[in-house]
Design a protein around this motif. Structure first.
Motif, PDB file in Angstrom:
ATOM      1  N   ASN A  40       0.818  -1.213   0.000  1.00  0.00           N
ATOM      2  CA  ASN A  40       0.000   0.000   0.000  1.00  0.00           C
ATOM      3  C   ASN A  40       0.850   1.261   0.000  1.00  0.00           C
ATOM      4  O   ASN A  40       0.379   2.320  -0.387  1.00  0.00           O
ATOM      5  N   THR A  41       2.086   1.159   0.456  1.00  0.00           N
ATOM      6  CA  THR A  41       2.984   2.324   0.402  1.00  0.00           C
ATOM      7  C   THR A  41       4.098   2.119  -0.605  1.00  0.00           C
ATOM      8  O   THR A  41       4.600   3.081  -1.172  1.00  0.00           O
ATOM      9  N   ALA A  42       4.501   0.878  -0.843  1.00  0.00           N
ATOM     10  CA  ALA A  42       5.646   0.600  -1.713  1.00  0.00           C
ATOM     11  C   ALA A  42       5.333   0.875  -3.181  1.00  0.00           C
ATOM     12  O   ALA A  42       6.068   1.597  -3.855  1.00  0.00           O
ATOM     13  N   ALA A  43       4.260   0.300  -3.691  1.00  0.00           N
ATOM     14  CA  ALA A  43       3.927   0.462  -5.109  1.00  0.00           C
ATOM     15  C   ALA A  43       3.637   1.913  -5.486  1.00  0.00           C
ATOM     16  O   ALA A  43       4.136   2.390  -6.511  1.00  0.00           O
ATOM     17  N   PRO A  44       2.855   2.640  -4.683  1.00  0.00           N
ATOM     18  CA  PRO A  44       2.599   4.034  -5.057  1.00  0.00           C
ATOM     19  C   PRO A  44       3.860   4.892  -5.142  1.00  0.00           C
ATOM     20  O   PRO A  44       3.953   5.779  -5.984  1.00  0.00           O
ATOM     21  N   ARG A  45       4.831   4.617  -4.285  1.00  0.00           N
ATOM     22  CA  ARG A  45       6.060   5.405  -4.334  1.00  0.00           C
ATOM     23  C   ARG A  45       6.774   5.186  -5.663  1.00  0.00           C
ATOM     24  O   ARG A  45       7.184   6.145  -6.325  1.00  0.00           O
ATOM     25  N   ILE A  46       6.925   3.937  -6.075  1.00  0.00           N
ATOM     26  CA  ILE A  46       7.583   3.633  -7.351  1.00  0.00           C
ATOM     27  C   ILE A  46       6.774   4.228  -8.500  1.00  0.00           C
ATOM     28  O   ILE A  46       7.337   4.814  -9.431  1.00  0.00           O
ATOM     29  N   SER A  47       5.475   4.120  -8.422  1.00  0.00           N
ATOM     30  CA  SER A  47       4.607   4.693  -9.456  1.00  0.00           C
ATOM     31  C   SER A  47       4.836   6.200  -9.592  1.00  0.00           C
ATOM     32  O   SER A  47       4.936   6.718 -10.710  1.00  0.00           O
ATOM     33  N   ARG A  48       4.931   6.890  -8.465  1.00  0.00           N
ATOM     34  CA  ARG A  48       5.156   8.350  -8.511  1.00  0.00           C
ATOM     35  C   ARG A  48       6.509   8.673  -9.128  1.00  0.00           C
ATOM     36  O   ARG A  48       6.639   9.661  -9.859  1.00  0.00           O
ATOM     37  N   TYR A  49       7.519   7.872  -8.842  1.00  0.00           N
ATOM     38  CA  TYR A  49       8.832   8.084  -9.472  1.00  0.00           C
ATOM     39  C   TYR A  49       8.739   7.855 -10.970  1.00  0.00           C
ATOM     40  O   TYR A  49       9.252   8.640 -11.767  1.00  0.00           O
ATOM     41  N   GLU A  50       8.100   6.763 -11.368  1.00  0.00           N
ATOM     42  CA  GLU A  50       8.021   6.421 -12.790  1.00  0.00           C
ATOM     43  C   GLU A  50       7.205   7.439 -13.579  1.00  0.00           C
ATOM     44  O   GLU A  50       7.516   7.712 -14.738  1.00  0.00           O
ATOM     45  N   ARG A  51       6.179   7.988 -12.980  1.00  0.00           N
ATOM     46  CA  ARG A  51       5.328   8.967 -13.686  1.00  0.00           C
ATOM     47  C   ARG A  51       5.882  10.379 -13.620  1.00  0.00           C
ATOM     48  O   ARG A  51       5.341  11.288 -14.242  1.00  0.00           O
ATOM     49  N   GLY A  52       6.947  10.587 -12.867  1.00  0.00           N
ATOM     50  CA  GLY A  52       7.543  11.910 -12.783  1.00  0.00           C
ATOM     51  C   GLY A  52       6.843  12.832 -11.804  1.00  0.00           C
ATOM     52  O   GLY A  52       7.084  14.038 -11.808  1.00  0.00           O
ATOM     53  N   MET A  53       5.993  12.273 -10.945  1.00  0.00           N
ATOM     54  CA  MET A  53       5.296  13.098  -9.950  1.00  0.00           C
ATOM     55  C   MET A  53       6.228  13.491  -8.812  1.00  0.00           C
ATOM     56  O   MET A  53       6.055  14.534  -8.193  1.00  0.00           O
ATOM     57  N   HIS A  54       7.200  12.617  -8.525  1.00  0.00           N
ATOM     58  CA  HIS A  54       8.203  12.877  -7.493  1.00  0.00           C
ATOM     59  C   HIS A  54       9.554  12.426  -8.030  1.00  0.00           C
ATOM     60  O   HIS A  54       9.635  11.475  -8.807  1.00  0.00           O
ATOM     61  N   THR A  55      10.584  13.097  -7.580  1.00  0.00           N
ATOM     62  CA  THR A  55      11.940  12.717  -7.952  1.00  0.00           C
ATOM     63  C   THR A  55      12.635  12.178  -6.713  1.00  0.00           C
ATOM     64  O   THR A  55      12.683  12.858  -5.688  1.00  0.00           O
ATOM     65  N   PRO A  56      13.179  10.965  -6.810  1.00  0.00           N
ATOM     66  CA  PRO A  56      13.871  10.416  -5.643  1.00  0.00           C
ATOM     67  C   PRO A  56      15.143  11.201  -5.350  1.00  0.00           C
ATOM     68  O   PRO A  56      15.763  11.750  -6.268  1.00  0.00           O
ATOM     69  N   ASP A  57      15.526  11.253  -4.085  1.00  0.00           N
ATOM     70  CA  ASP A  57      16.785  11.909  -3.732  1.00  0.00           C
ATOM     71  C   ASP A  57      17.948  11.011  -4.176  1.00  0.00           C
ATOM     72  O   ASP A  57      17.739   9.867  -4.585  1.00  0.00           O
ATOM     73  N   LEU A  58      19.146  11.535  -4.109  1.00  0.00           N
ATOM     74  CA  LEU A  58      20.314  10.822  -4.617  1.00  0.00           C
ATOM     75  C   LEU A  58      20.525   9.486  -3.900  1.00  0.00           C
ATOM     76  O   LEU A  58      20.843   8.472  -4.537  1.00  0.00           O
ATOM     77  N   ASP A  59      20.318   9.466  -2.597  1.00  0.00           N
ATOM     78  CA  ASP A  59      20.465   8.224  -1.850  1.00  0.00           C
ATOM     79  C   ASP A  59      19.490   7.163  -2.361  1.00  0.00           C
ATOM     80  O   ASP A  59      19.850   5.998  -2.534  1.00  0.00           O
ATOM     81  N   THR A  60      18.260   7.564  -2.623  1.00  0.00           N
ATOM     82  CA  THR A  60      17.249   6.630  -3.132  1.00  0.00           C
ATOM     83  C   THR A  60      17.603   6.174  -4.537  1.00  0.00           C
ATOM     84  O   THR A  60      17.449   4.993  -4.869  1.00  0.00           O
TER      85      THR A  60
END
Length: 114
Positions: A40-60
């Protein structure tokens, strides 16, 4: 009418392609990244990265790259050509990497003299 999905960034497109190449779902990659079993938290985070809604920090980005067996620089390269060059060079032996770098420097020097 539902809102249009954001356009994926280069990082998002590369992340999605790398994840699919591994045969992983967004939930699987997210669980590995977050060391969590909560899709419930893992998939949405990856989805947001893939769609460009959020950019992961360098560590991520570095953790994602390690999980996907790719160089982190691949995800942040500013062009597709540079990203592909990073992938190709990263797969070479250290000796071949030095040779490739030498050839690239040679080509760059030739361009300056044209």
């Amino acid at each position: 009418m539902p809102a249009a999905l954001p356009t994926a960034t280069a990082l998002g497109r590369r992340l999605r392609a790398a994840r699919l190449a591994k045969g992983w779902t967004q939930a699987q990659l997210g669980e590995l990244l977050l060391e969590s079993d909560d899709p419930n938290t893992a998939a949405p985070r990856i989805s947001r990265y893939e769609r460009g809604m959020h950019t992961p920090d360098l560590d991520t980005i570095e953790r994602l790259a390690k999980l996907l067996d790719l160089p982190a620089a691949y995800f942040v390269a500013n062009s597709e050509v540079v990203a592909e060059a990073i992938l190709v060079i990263s797969q070479m032996s250290p000796r071949k990497q030095k040779e490739a770098l030498s050839l690239i420097k040679q080509l760059a020097a030739e361009r300056r003299t044209e």
